[in-house]
Design a protein around this motif. Sequence first.
Motif, PDB file in Angstrom:
ATOM      1  N   PRO A 163      35.771  39.273  47.464  1.00 55.38           N
ATOM      2  CA  PRO A 163      36.667  38.630  46.498  1.00 55.38           C
ATOM      3  C   PRO A 163      35.961  38.777  45.182  1.00 55.38           C
ATOM      4  O   PRO A 163      34.667  38.672  45.179  1.00 55.38           O
ATOM      5  CB  PRO A 163      36.764  37.194  46.952  1.00 55.38           C
ATOM      6  N   PRO A 164      36.775  38.985  44.168  1.00 55.99           N
ATOM      7  CA  PRO A 164      36.122  39.007  42.719  1.00 55.99           C
ATOM      8  C   PRO A 164      35.820  37.421  42.420  1.00 55.99           C
ATOM      9  O   PRO A 164      36.378  36.480  43.018  1.00 55.99           O
ATOM     10  CB  PRO A 164      37.066  39.506  41.742  1.00 55.99           C
ATOM     11  N   ASP A 165      34.660  36.965  41.716  1.00 52.61           N
ATOM     12  CA  ASP A 165      34.460  35.737  41.321  1.00 52.61           C
ATOM     13  C   ASP A 165      35.797  35.326  40.267  1.00 52.61           C
ATOM     14  O   ASP A 165      35.999  34.069  40.355  1.00 52.61           O
ATOM     15  CB  ASP A 165      33.010  35.609  40.631  1.00 52.61           C
ATOM     16  N   VAL A 166      35.968  36.156  39.393  1.00 52.51           N
ATOM     17  CA  VAL A 166      36.868  35.750  38.094  1.00 52.51           C
ATOM     18  C   VAL A 166      37.637  37.074  38.132  1.00 52.51           C
ATOM     19  O   VAL A 166      37.298  38.313  38.296  1.00 52.51           O
ATOM     20  CB  VAL A 166      36.422  35.311  36.945  1.00 52.51           C
ATOM     21  N   GLY A 167      38.867  36.743  37.136  1.00 46.45           N
ATOM     22  CA  GLY A 167      39.459  38.131  36.529  1.00 46.45           C
ATOM     23  C   GLY A 167      40.762  38.281  37.407  1.00 46.45           C
ATOM     24  O   GLY A 167      41.246  37.638  38.339  1.00 46.45           O
ATOM     25  N   ARG A 168      41.566  39.181  36.639  1.00 50.79           N
ATOM     26  CA  ARG A 168      42.684  39.754  37.165  1.00 50.79           C
ATOM     27  C   ARG A 168      42.556  40.891  37.890  1.00 50.79           C
ATOM     28  O   ARG A 168      41.893  41.889  37.407  1.00 50.79           O
ATOM     29  CB  ARG A 168      43.818  39.901  36.040  1.00 50.79           C
ATOM     30  N   PHE A 169      43.353  41.111  39.113  1.00 54.36           N
ATOM     31  CA  PHE A 169      43.241  42.094  39.841  1.00 54.36           C
ATOM     32  C   PHE A 169      44.593  42.396  40.558  1.00 54.36           C
ATOM     33  O   PHE A 169      44.745  41.500  41.569  1.00 54.36           O
ATOM     34  CB  PHE A 169      42.205  41.963  40.820  1.00 54.36           C
ATOM     35  N   THR A 170      45.216  43.530  40.345  1.00 55.40           N
ATOM     36  CA  THR A 170      46.378  43.842  41.038  1.00 55.40           C
ATOM     37  C   THR A 170      46.337  45.105  41.854  1.00 55.40           C
ATOM     38  O   THR A 170      45.722  46.090  41.089  1.00 55.40           O
ATOM     39  CB  THR A 170      47.563  43.779  39.861  1.00 55.40           C
ATOM     40  N   PHE A 171      46.983  45.392  43.021  1.00 56.63           N
ATOM     41  CA  PHE A 171      46.954  46.362  43.707  1.00 56.63           C
ATOM     42  C   PHE A 171      48.320  46.747  44.138  1.00 56.63           C
ATOM     43  O   PHE A 171      48.739  45.908  44.989  1.00 56.63           O
ATOM     44  CB  PHE A 171      45.768  46.768  44.392  1.00 56.63           C
ATOM     45  N   ALA A 172      48.972  47.767  43.979  1.00 60.17           N
ATOM     46  CA  ALA A 172      50.306  48.313  44.618  1.00 60.17           C
ATOM     47  C   ALA A 172      51.111  47.262  44.433  1.00 60.17           C
ATOM     48  O   ALA A 172      51.976  46.631  45.462  1.00 60.17           O
ATOM     49  CB  ALA A 172      50.181  48.606  46.116  1.00 60.17           C
ATOM     50  N   GLY A 173      51.128  46.476  43.399  1.00 63.60           N
ATOM     51  CA  GLY A 173      52.366  45.587  43.268  1.00 63.60           C
ATOM     52  C   GLY A 173      51.838  44.020  43.510  1.00 63.60           C
ATOM     53  O   GLY A 173      52.617  43.240  43.369  1.00 63.60           O
ATOM     54  N   SER A 174      50.665  43.990  44.300  1.00 64.44           N
ATOM     55  CA  SER A 174      50.424  42.693  44.776  1.00 64.44           C
ATOM     56  C   SER A 174      49.231  42.178  43.965  1.00 64.44           C
ATOM     57  O   SER A 174      48.379  42.700  43.411  1.00 64.44           O
ATOM     58  CB  SER A 174      49.723  42.693  46.028  1.00 64.44           C
ATOM     59  N   ASP A 175      49.396  40.601  43.826  1.00 64.27           N
ATOM     60  CA  ASP A 175      48.375  40.128  42.910  1.00 64.27           C
ATOM     61  C   ASP A 175      47.125  39.618  43.777  1.00 64.27           C
ATOM     62  O   ASP A 175      47.261  38.747  44.697  1.00 64.27           O
ATOM     63  CB  ASP A 175      48.950  38.794  42.290  1.00 64.27           C
ATOM     64  N   ILE A 176      46.187  40.441  43.768  1.00 64.78           N
ATOM     65  CA  ILE A 176      45.020  40.504  44.770  1.00 64.78           C
ATOM     66  C   ILE A 176      44.156  39.219  44.529  1.00 64.78           C
ATOM     67  O   ILE A 176      43.823  38.474  45.466  1.00 64.78           O
ATOM     68  CB  ILE A 176      44.108  41.830  44.795  1.00 64.78           C
ATOM     69  N   ALA A 177      43.739  38.859  43.124  1.00 62.64           N
ATOM     70  CA  ALA A 177      43.012  37.768  42.929  1.00 62.64           C
ATOM     71  C   ALA A 177      43.669  36.410  43.419  1.00 62.64           C
ATOM     72  O   ALA A 177      42.966  35.743  43.893  1.00 62.64           O
ATOM     73  CB  ALA A 177      42.750  37.771  41.514  1.00 62.64           C
ATOM     74  N   ARG A 178      45.100  36.512  43.369  1.00 67.57           N
ATOM     75  CA  ARG A 178      45.573  35.361  43.755  1.00 67.57           C
ATOM     76  C   ARG A 178      45.687  35.021  45.215  1.00 67.57           C
ATOM     77  O   ARG A 178      45.677  34.073  45.753  1.00 67.57           O
ATOM     78  CB  ARG A 178      47.207  35.356  43.228  1.00 67.57           C
ATOM     79  N   LEU A 179      45.809  36.373  46.040  1.00 66.19           N
ATOM     80  CA  LEU A 179      45.923  36.291  47.343  1.00 66.19           C
ATOM     81  C   LEU A 179      44.312  35.688  47.790  1.00 66.19           C
ATOM     82  O   LEU A 179      44.201  34.969  48.890  1.00 66.19           O
ATOM     83  CB  LEU A 179      45.915  37.659  48.117  1.00 66.19           C
ATOM     84  N   TRP A 180      43.439  36.145  46.968  1.00 68.21           N
ATOM     85  CA  TRP A 180      42.120  35.786  47.547  1.00 68.21           C
ATOM     86  C   TRP A 180      41.802  34.111  47.148  1.00 68.21           C
ATOM     87  O   TRP A 180      41.148  33.289  48.168  1.00 68.21           O
ATOM     88  CB  TRP A 180      40.967  36.311  46.709  1.00 68.21           C
ATOM     89  N   ARG A 181      42.296  33.770  46.100  1.00 68.92           N
ATOM     90  CA  ARG A 181      42.279  32.322  45.849  1.00 68.92           C
ATOM     91  C   ARG A 181      43.047  31.696  46.857  1.00 68.92           C
ATOM     92  O   ARG A 181      42.480  30.493  47.176  1.00 68.92           O
ATOM     93  CB  ARG A 181      42.807  31.980  44.503  1.00 68.92           C
TER      94      ARG A 181
END
Length: 235
Positions: free
Chosen positions: A57-75
């Motif tokens: 998981p990233p510590d902070v920041g915005r991260f999207t991949f293939a239309g999914s909000d990855i940062a949010r899935l980790w949170r």
Amino acid sequence: SSLLSLREVAKAYRGDAAPFALEVPAFELAEGEALALAGPSGSGKSTLLMMLALALPPDVGRFTFAGSDIARLWREGRRDALAALRARRIGVVPQTGGLLPYLTVAGNIGLTQRIAGCEDAARVRMLAEELGIGAQLRKRPAELSVGQRQRVAIARALAHRPALVLADEPTASVHPELADAVLALLKRECDQAGAALLVATHDPERAARAGYPVLACETHAPGADGIARSVFARA
Ligand code: ADP
Ligand code: ADP
């Protein structure tokens, strides 16, 4: 269109011995695009690839991949969703090995299909033939040369039609004379499959020779805070 987007992403290791921070102010990768990430050993290439593989998981920041909000899935702790996305949309070519010794070449290539639930024996054969290992499908990895094994790993990374292929120093174990050819082959196969490709390498000249655009990281020695920093930036 954009497959991958990172904004103001950071990841730090707070070890007493050698604290390190990776910073990605801006990074974009389009669908089907190929890029080499270059930096010396310890510059954070593996850390970045593990984040992009949805394994760290990233510590902070915005991260999207293939239309999914990855940062949010980790949170939200959605490890199931992250694992499913990884299995269906991402292919990984390891540095070395990674093949299962008790499976045939065909079984190893088909593994990503089985995990993603999209078995397709014709595609396994087609990839093997394109990669020059069509005659080895019934053999076990131990019966192959190192170069042939790395081609099996490339076929496996593409068998389930991923949107993104990640390769961390994929030529580390092959003979230097073969390394250019393996890198060029990896790029050609991803092009043909329409998959985007990120290769981590400490050898930007080799990647450029094999036809990759190269993104070099900026490295900063530890400052007053004692933290070494690496920056990967691509607007
Ligand atoms: P590269 O792949 O470019 O060699 P890495 O991402 O493996 O770089 O490592 C970047 C830095 O982070 C190095 O200083 C490494 O020692 C440190 N590091 C990597 N993984 C960890 C970890 N799990 N815990 C603490 N430090 C780590
Ligand atoms: P690479 O060959 O890509 O540079 P490394 O040898 O740096 O990889 O790291 C191999 C593994 O060890 C990785 O999983 C990494 O996260 C972990 N690692 C690297 N450095 C450290 C460290 N200082 N502390 C803990 N784990 C580390």
